[in-house]
Write a protein that holds these residues in place. Structure first.
Motif, PDB file in Angstrom:
ATOM      1  N   MET A  40     -15.955 -33.767  23.513  1.00 25.91           N
ATOM      2  CA  MET A  40     -16.248 -33.924  22.085  1.00 25.91           C
ATOM      3  C   MET A  40     -15.018 -33.584  21.245  1.00 25.91           C
ATOM      4  SD  MET A  40     -20.213 -32.617  21.704  1.00 25.91           S
ATOM      5  CE  MET A  40     -19.884 -30.962  22.281  1.00 25.91           C
ATOM      6  N   SER A  46     -19.837 -36.747  18.715  1.00 26.74           N
ATOM      7  CA  SER A  46     -20.899 -36.046  19.428  1.00 26.74           C
ATOM      8  C   SER A  46     -21.002 -36.538  20.869  1.00 26.74           C
ATOM      9  CB  SER A  46     -22.242 -36.251  18.728  1.00 26.74           C
ATOM     10  OG  SER A  46     -22.697 -37.576  18.929  1.00 26.74           O
ATOM     11  N   PHE A  47     -21.604 -35.698  21.706  1.00 25.50           N
ATOM     12  CA  PHE A  47     -21.756 -36.099  23.101  1.00 25.50           C
ATOM     13  C   PHE A  47     -22.722 -37.267  23.249  1.00 25.50           C
ATOM     14  CE2 PHE A  47     -22.837 -35.805  27.598  1.00 25.50           C
ATOM     15  CZ  PHE A  47     -21.560 -35.810  28.127  1.00 25.50           C
TER      16      PHE A  47
END
Length: 150
Positions: A40, A46-47
């Protein structure tokens, strides 16, 4: 009766060991050596977006298929794809067989980002690299066996 008690005790011991091993594996991978934050930080997203990008780098798919693969609802998959498209990492094109659907495809920069994510996620921790050859081979056999039993 004694034999039954011993068998039950051995089964309980085996279950307790399996629980302990599973807890240790989870702690090792998800806590002690969790690479998600590294990815990240490196990619600035975001993941969930990284996970979507990695899936799309493997193959183009519809939003509905992506939502199913990510185990999210379709509106959230749309939010993810909209952001990836704004970043120039994916593009939408008409579905050849369904006028209502779009195919989402990774772009060159998206493929490069997915490759970087895979590199970071695939980097073994120092503790694993520190195992001697015999220990690493034993662990490899055991993990292979676990994966084969799905």
């Amino acid at each position: 009766m004694y034999t039954d008690d011993r068998a039950a005790g051995a089964e309980h011991s085996q279950t307790a060991t399996a629980v302990r091993v599973w807890q240790n594996l989870r702690a090792l991978v998800l806590e002690q050596h969790d690479r998600r934050k590294d990815v990240m930080d490196a990619l600035g997203m975001s993941f969930a977006r990284i996970k979507a990008l990695r899936r799309l780098a493997a193959r183009p798919m519809t939003l509905r298929a992506l939502a199913a693969e990510l185990a999210v609802d379709a509106p959230y998959a749309t939010v993810i794809v909209d952001d990836l498209a704004r970043r120039g990492l994916v593009e939408r094109s008409p579905h050849p067989d369904d006028r209502r659907a779009k195919i989402v495809t990774v772009t060159g920069p998206g493929r490069a980002a997915a490759t970087e994510a895979e590199r970071i996620l695939g980097e073994p921790p120092a503790a694993l690299l520190a195992l001697d050859a015999e220990e690493a081979a034993a662990l490899d056999r055991i993990v292979g066996k676990l994966l084969a039993h799905g």
